[in-house]
Design an enzyme around this catalytic site. Structure first.
Site, short mmCIF file in Angstrom:
data_model
loop_
_atom_site.label_atom_id
_atom_site.label_comp_id
_atom_site.label_asym_id
_atom_site.label_seq_id
_atom_site.Cartn_x
_atom_site.Cartn_y
_atom_site.Cartn_z
N CYS A 1 4.88 3.17 6.64
CA CYS A 1 5.57 2.11 5.89
C CYS A 1 5.99 0.93 6.77
O CYS A 1 6.57 -0.03 6.28
CB CYS A 1 6.77 2.68 5.14
SG CYS A 1 6.27 3.77 3.80
N HIS B 1 4.26 -1.11 -3.97
CA HIS B 1 4.58 -0.02 -4.88
C HIS B 1 4.65 -0.54 -6.31
O HIS B 1 4.96 -1.70 -6.56
CB HIS B 1 5.95 0.59 -4.54
CG HIS B 1 6.02 1.22 -3.19
ND1 HIS B 1 5.45 2.43 -2.90
CD2 HIS B 1 6.58 0.78 -2.04
CE1 HIS B 1 5.67 2.72 -1.63
NE2 HIS B 1 6.36 1.73 -1.09
N HIS C 1 2.74 -3.06 2.55
CA HIS C 1 2.13 -2.27 1.48
C HIS C 1 2.94 -2.51 0.21
O HIS C 1 3.96 -3.20 0.25
CB HIS C 1 2.11 -0.78 1.83
CG HIS C 1 3.47 -0.18 1.98
ND1 HIS C 1 4.30 -0.47 3.05
CD2 HIS C 1 4.17 0.64 1.16
CE1 HIS C 1 5.44 0.19 2.90
NE2 HIS C 1 5.40 0.86 1.75
N HIS D 1 5.51 -8.90 -8.03
CA HIS D 1 4.44 -9.52 -7.26
C HIS D 1 4.97 -10.39 -6.12
O HIS D 1 4.39 -11.43 -5.79
CB HIS D 1 3.47 -10.28 -8.17
CG HIS D 1 2.59 -9.35 -8.93
ND1 HIS D 1 3.01 -8.74 -10.09
CD2 HIS D 1 1.35 -8.88 -8.67
CE1 HIS D 1 2.05 -7.95 -10.53
NE2 HIS D 1 1.03 -8.01 -9.67
N HIS E 1 6.32 -4.62 0.51
CA HIS E 1 7.35 -4.67 1.55
C HIS E 1 6.80 -4.06 2.83
O HIS E 1 5.71 -3.51 2.86
CB HIS E 1 8.64 -3.96 1.12
CG HIS E 1 8.56 -2.47 1.01
ND1 HIS E 1 9.65 -1.65 1.17
CD2 HIS E 1 7.52 -1.63 0.78
CE1 HIS E 1 9.29 -0.38 1.02
NE2 HIS E 1 8.00 -0.36 0.78
N GLU F 1 9.92 4.74 -6.51
CA GLU F 1 8.97 4.03 -5.65
C GLU F 1 7.55 4.58 -5.81
O GLU F 1 6.59 3.82 -5.80
CB GLU F 1 9.44 4.19 -4.19
CG GLU F 1 8.62 3.41 -3.20
CD GLU F 1 9.18 3.50 -1.80
OE1 GLU F 1 10.14 2.78 -1.50
OE2 GLU F 1 8.66 4.31 -1.01
#
Length: 150
Positions: free
Chosen positions: A25, A31, A29, A75, A16, A136
């Site tokens: 952020c 998680h 990137h 994914h 995201h 997260e």
């Protein structure tokens, strides 16, 4: 009969970016999310029922979360469709990437609210979503509780 809470845990990898954010952020990137789903209900007492003693079959809960969350978000890259990230999303989709466009900033807080709505709509009668925990990172998570949202 007593009310019982049961929890099933799930994991998925999602990317995201937070448009307009003032930290790292804002960049795309990902998680390794961990989602804990807790439901509450009364165990089945009908001795002729194949699920005697269960609040809900863990497999049934897994099917709901897998179809509506895990299989969708795993994914994939999530973007707020109401931002200029829409252009990046379209380009990624043209190149064969799995992109999810949402009506919110894709923070853990907003994602857990979205997940609560999706799961609640699919639970059988007599079973209530009690809480969700969306982790997260190893040290950061958002929690949703039904009692806070009445």
């Amino acid at each position: 009969m007593s009310k019982i809470r049961i929890t099933k845990q799930f994991s998925f990898e999602t990317g995201h970016a937070l448009y307009g954010y003032d930290g790292k952020c804002r960049n795309v990137h990902g998680h390794s999310y961990k989602l804990s789903v807790t439901v509450i209900g009364t165990p089945i007492t009908d001795t002729s029922h194949v699920k005697l003693g269960m609040v809900i079959d863990f497999g049934d809960l897994k099917k709901i979360v897998k179809e509506d969350i895990e299989d969708v978000f795993d994914h994939a890259t999530v973007f707020n469709k109401n931002t200029p990230h829409i252009e990046l999303a379209k380009e990624l989709e043209k190149r064969g990437h799995n992109v999810i466009l949402v009506d919110y900033q894709p923070t853990s807080e907003n994602m857990v609210i979205d997940f609560a709505k999706k799961i609640t709509s699919r639970l059988p009668e007599g079973i209530t979503l009690f809480s969700l925990k969306l982790q997260e990172t190893e040290t950061s998570f958002a929690e949703w509780y039904a009692s806070d949202n009445k």
